[in-house]
Design a protein around this motif. Structure first.
Motif, PDB file in Angstrom:
ATOM      1  N   GLY A   5      50.288  34.617  36.100  1.00 18.04           N
ATOM      2  CA  GLY A   5      50.530  33.166  35.604  1.00 18.04           C
ATOM      3  C   GLY A   5      50.182  32.256  36.595  1.00 18.04           C
ATOM      4  N   PHE A   6      50.740  32.463  37.742  1.00 22.00           N
ATOM      5  CA  PHE A   6      50.212  31.626  39.034  1.00 22.00           C
ATOM      6  C   PHE A   6      48.590  31.462  39.069  1.00 22.00           C
ATOM      7  CE2 PHE A   6      48.428  30.917  43.452  1.00 22.00           C
ATOM      8  CZ  PHE A   6      49.326  29.783  43.756  1.00 22.00           C
ATOM      9  N   PHE A   7      47.802  32.505  38.957  1.00 25.60           N
ATOM     10  CA  PHE A   7      46.490  31.909  38.960  1.00 25.60           C
ATOM     11  C   PHE A   7      45.709  31.366  37.801  1.00 25.60           C
ATOM     12  CE2 PHE A   7      46.462  36.408  41.458  1.00 25.60           C
ATOM     13  CZ  PHE A   7      46.498  35.789  42.549  1.00 25.60           C
ATOM     14  N   ASN A   8      46.372  31.375  36.675  1.00 29.63           N
ATOM     15  CA  ASN A   8      46.213  30.880  35.242  1.00 29.63           C
ATOM     16  C   ASN A   8      46.416  29.148  35.920  1.00 29.63           C
ATOM     17  OD1 ASN A   8      44.813  32.486  33.646  1.00 29.63           O
ATOM     18  ND2 ASN A   8      46.916  33.300  33.156  1.00 29.63           N
ATOM     19  N   LEU A   9      47.517  28.867  36.257  1.00 32.68           N
ATOM     20  CA  LEU A   9      47.829  27.502  36.421  1.00 32.68           C
ATOM     21  C   LEU A   9      47.006  27.085  37.683  1.00 32.68           C
ATOM     22  CD1 LEU A   9      51.885  27.726  36.876  1.00 32.68           C
ATOM     23  CD2 LEU A   9      50.343  26.568  35.153  1.00 32.68           C
ATOM     24  N   ALA A  10      46.675  27.931  38.607  1.00 30.34           N
ATOM     25  CA  ALA A  10      45.785  27.446  39.761  1.00 30.34           C
ATOM     26  C   ALA A  10      44.434  27.155  39.215  1.00 30.34           C
ATOM     27  CB  ALA A  10      45.715  28.466  40.617  1.00 30.34           C
ATOM     28  N   ALA A  11      43.714  28.022  38.336  1.00 29.21           N
ATOM     29  CA  ALA A  11      42.278  27.949  37.975  1.00 29.21           C
ATOM     30  C   ALA A  11      42.443  26.764  36.823  1.00 29.21           C
ATOM     31  CB  ALA A  11      41.938  29.277  37.267  1.00 29.21           C
ATOM     32  N   LYS A  12      43.502  26.203  36.425  1.00 24.86           N
ATOM     33  CA  LYS A  12      43.432  24.991  35.513  1.00 24.86           C
ATOM     34  C   LYS A  12      43.369  23.630  36.398  1.00 24.86           C
ATOM     35  CE  LYS A  12      45.043  27.269  31.426  1.00 24.86           C
ATOM     36  NZ  LYS A  12      46.162  27.390  30.594  1.00 24.86           N
ATOM     37  N   GLY A  13      43.457  23.813  37.579  1.00 24.21           N
ATOM     38  CA  GLY A  13      43.570  22.803  38.657  1.00 24.21           C
ATOM     39  C   GLY A  13      44.744  22.098  39.116  1.00 24.21           C
ATOM     40  N   GLY A  14      46.095  23.195  38.690  1.00 28.00           N
ATOM     41  CA  GLY A  14      47.411  22.863  39.296  1.00 28.00           C
ATOM     42  C   GLY A  14      47.816  22.975  40.176  1.00 28.00           C
ATOM     43  N   LEU A  15      47.183  24.027  40.998  1.00 27.21           N
ATOM     44  CA  LEU A  15      47.841  24.527  42.356  1.00 27.21           C
ATOM     45  C   LEU A  15      46.707  24.910  43.432  1.00 27.21           C
ATOM     46  CD1 LEU A  15      50.198  27.164  40.994  1.00 27.21           C
ATOM     47  CD2 LEU A  15      51.010  24.835  41.838  1.00 27.21           C
ATOM     48  N   VAL A  16      47.172  24.369  44.795  1.00 28.62           N
ATOM     49  CA  VAL A  16      46.373  24.909  45.676  1.00 28.62           C
ATOM     50  C   VAL A  16      46.865  25.752  46.865  1.00 28.62           C
ATOM     51  CG1 VAL A  16      44.824  23.831  47.823  1.00 28.62           C
ATOM     52  CG2 VAL A  16      44.976  22.766  45.633  1.00 28.62           C
ATOM     53  N   VAL A  17      46.545  26.814  47.112  1.00 28.52           N
ATOM     54  CA  VAL A  17      47.028  27.658  48.321  1.00 28.52           C
ATOM     55  C   VAL A  17      46.508  27.198  49.599  1.00 28.52           C
ATOM     56  CG1 VAL A  17      46.943  30.010  49.240  1.00 28.52           C
ATOM     57  CG2 VAL A  17      47.029  29.652  46.550  1.00 28.52           C
ATOM     58  N   VAL A  18      47.634  27.104  50.230  1.00 26.35           N
ATOM     59  CA  VAL A  18      47.385  26.337  51.740  1.00 26.35           C
ATOM     60  C   VAL A  18      47.665  27.451  53.055  1.00 26.35           C
ATOM     61  CG1 VAL A  18      47.360  24.165  50.997  1.00 26.35           C
ATOM     62  CG2 VAL A  18      49.310  25.328  51.817  1.00 26.35           C
ATOM     63  N   ALA A  19      48.548  28.511  52.551  1.00 26.33           N
ATOM     64  CA  ALA A  19      48.872  29.372  53.678  1.00 26.33           C
ATOM     65  C   ALA A  19      49.455  30.683  53.157  1.00 26.33           C
ATOM     66  CB  ALA A  19      50.025  28.742  54.697  1.00 26.33           C
ATOM     67  N   ALA A  20      49.756  31.546  54.166  1.00 24.78           N
ATOM     68  CA  ALA A  20      50.098  32.869  53.648  1.00 24.78           C
ATOM     69  C   ALA A  20      51.887  33.009  53.463  1.00 24.78           C
ATOM     70  CB  ALA A  20      49.639  34.067  54.430  1.00 24.78           C
ATOM     71  N   GLN A  21      52.354  33.598  52.724  1.00 25.90           N
ATOM     72  CA  GLN A  21      53.715  33.965  52.945  1.00 25.90           C
ATOM     73  C   GLN A  21      54.014  35.457  53.143  1.00 25.90           C
ATOM     74  OE1 GLN A  21      55.899  35.036  49.440  1.00 25.90           O
ATOM     75  NE2 GLN A  21      57.839  33.978  49.861  1.00 25.90           N
ATOM     76  N   SER A  22      54.368  36.249  52.369  1.00 28.28           N
ATOM     77  CA  SER A  22      54.607  37.850  52.854  1.00 28.28           C
ATOM     78  C   SER A  22      53.300  38.438  52.184  1.00 28.28           C
ATOM     79  CB  SER A  22      55.951  38.185  52.178  1.00 28.28           C
ATOM     80  OG  SER A  22      55.958  38.367  50.686  1.00 28.28           O
ATOM     81  N   ALA A  23      53.216  39.749  52.927  1.00 24.54           N
ATOM     82  CA  ALA A  23      52.120  40.713  52.688  1.00 24.54           C
ATOM     83  C   ALA A  23      52.746  42.082  52.642  1.00 24.54           C
ATOM     84  CB  ALA A  23      50.999  40.539  53.555  1.00 24.54           C
ATOM     85  N   GLU A  24      52.258  43.009  51.897  1.00 23.39           N
ATOM     86  CA  GLU A  24      52.591  44.339  51.994  1.00 23.39           C
ATOM     87  C   GLU A  24      51.563  45.079  52.909  1.00 23.39           C
ATOM     88  OE1 GLU A  24      54.863  46.328  50.475  1.00 23.39           O
ATOM     89  OE2 GLU A  24      55.323  45.823  48.457  1.00 23.39           O
ATOM     90  N   ARG A  25      52.297  45.842  53.975  1.00 20.18           N
ATOM     91  CA  ARG A  25      51.709  46.369  55.239  1.00 20.18           C
ATOM     92  C   ARG A  25      52.358  47.696  55.550  1.00 20.18           C
ATOM     93  NH1 ARG A  25      48.465  43.193  54.079  1.00 20.18           N
ATOM     94  NH2 ARG A  25      47.489  41.373  55.206  1.00 20.18           N
ATOM     95  N   PRO A  26      51.481  48.539  55.808  1.00 15.28           N
ATOM     96  CA  PRO A  26      52.137  49.951  56.472  1.00 15.28           C
ATOM     97  C   PRO A  26      53.362  49.778  57.247  1.00 15.28           C
ATOM     98  CG  PRO A  26      49.720  50.087  56.371  1.00 15.28           C
ATOM     99  CD  PRO A  26      50.089  48.484  56.270  1.00 15.28           C
ATOM    100  N   GLY A  27      54.294  50.519  57.133  1.00 20.48           N
ATOM    101  CA  GLY A  27      55.578  50.644  57.961  1.00 20.48           C
ATOM    102  C   GLY A  27      56.434  49.525  57.334  1.00 20.48           C
ATOM    103  N   TYR A  28      56.207  48.696  56.341  1.00 18.85           N
ATOM    104  CA  TYR A  28      56.982  47.444  55.921  1.00 18.85           C
ATOM    105  C   TYR A  28      57.621  47.838  54.484  1.00 18.85           C
ATOM    106  CZ  TYR A  28      55.633  44.765  59.954  1.00 18.85           C
ATOM    107  OH  TYR A  28      55.209  44.042  61.223  1.00 18.85           O
TER     108      TYR A  28
END
Length: 343
Positions: free
Chosen positions: A91-114
């Motif tokens: 749903g996020f990607f659909n809103l963004a693709a329609k011009g509603g959102l712009v990604v500017v920085a990272a939040q969390s990520a899946e990484r080994p050990g976490y």
């Protein structure tokens, strides 16, 4: 596989540089609102707010709490919030693709050990021999919603092990409490849980883990975003937010970023930082410590992975074929993003 590593010296240097911003008088502060979930993945924001780093950057930040990841981008699109931070979804990607959102920085990520999200099976399924992802074929597996980050986690881990999720019965139960109830009651054989939820389920003697998502397939789970209008008309607001956010991310990384054999090794100011999160999240420190995700200390995105996510959801028909991540990822606010296509 990209390796995220940073020496303590480098991180401390970043903190010193970011802390150079001088405090601004209350009357000179820019007012801003951010939509978020009250989870440890929003930790850098809670830390920066508590330490006064947003105010030092010139921002009077108000946080608006929501209950699901789907609500956060909608708040930004509607203008109810200036900024948002949460996990990626179809749903996020659909809103963004329609011009509603712009990604500017990272939040969390899946990484080994976490240990952020885990695929777990019920005691009955375990006793019946379900010990691996491959054994989930023909089983009922609970997720929150179709198209969610939880659903995506199941898809990519299953794909790694050569399992077609069409051979599973994916049960969308909308909320985590519903998932827990179905899991305990035997209505499903397995579920994809946030680790803090599963640790409680496990402590009560219900279920066993068979795969930790970050150990299986690292991926860029979430991001900081805003609207194109905010970027165009109020760019300084975004810049001020990111100064405070990156100070929070650097402090978070120093305190929580080290792992040995999958175990958290407390870093500088650990007690203070875990105390801040414990208070904000209203959870005991040990519960908070059990579910601290990887967050890049400088807010850098794994851009190529976002392209992969969009392509996957397009292949399932949940994201429009003409969606182009390049149109909604703004790399100009932070330098050094990873895996940028074309570079």
């Amino acid at each position: 596989m990209l390796r995220h590593s940073m020496t303590r010296r480098t991180t401390l240097g970043g903190l010193i540089a970011l802390s150079a911003a001088r405090p601004v008088g209350a009357q000179g502060l820019t007012k801003a609102t951010i939509a978020l979930l009250r989870l440890s993945s929003s930790g850098p924001i809670f830390i920066a707010q508590e330490k006064g780093w947003f105010k030092e950057a010139g921002l009077d930040l108000t946080m608006k709490d929501f209950q699901s990841a789907a609500q956060v981008p909608l708040a930004v699109v509607s203008g109810d919030a200036d900024l948002g931070v949460t996990a990626f979804t179809a749903g996020f990607f659909n809103l963004a693709a329609k011009g509603g959102l712009v990604v500017v920085a990272a939040q969390s990520a899946e990484r080994p050990g976490y240990q952020l999200n885990v695929i777990a099976v019920t005691n009955a399924a375990w006793d019946a021999g379900v010990r691996s992802v491959k054994d989930l074929v023909g089983k009922r597996v609970a997720v929150t919603t179709v198209g969610s980050s939880v659903h995506y986690s199941l898809e990519i881990v299953a794909r790694k092990h050569g399992v077609d999720t069409k051979a599973l019965t994916i049960v969308a139960l909308q909320t985590i409490p519903n998932m827990v109830a179905a899991f305990k009651g035997g209505q499903v054989d397995a579920a994809v849980f946030p680790i803090t939820t599963f640790r409680q389920v496990e402590a009560e003697g219900n279920g066993k883990p068979i795969a930790y998502v970050g150990d299986e397939v690292p991926w860029q789970l979430g991001a900081v975003f805003t609207s194109p209008k905010t970027v165009a008309d109020r760019r300084p607001l975004v810049e001020k937010f990111l100064v405070g956010y990156r100070r929070g991310a650097a402090a978070y990384h120093l305190a929580f970023g080290k792992r040995e054999n999958g175990k958290l090794v407390p870093g500088p100011n650990y007690d203070e930082m875990i105390g801040i999160l414990s208070t904000v999240l209203k959870q005991p420190p040990d519960r908070v410590a059990a579910g601290l995700p990887f967050i890049d200390p400088e807010g850098r995105l794994d851009v190529g992975d976002i392209y992969k996510q969009v392509a996957f959801w397009q292949s399932t028909g949940q994201v429009a074929r003409d969606a182009n991540p390049k149109s909604f990822i703004d790399l100009s606010f932070i330098q050094g993003h990873f895996n940028v296509p074309g570079k």
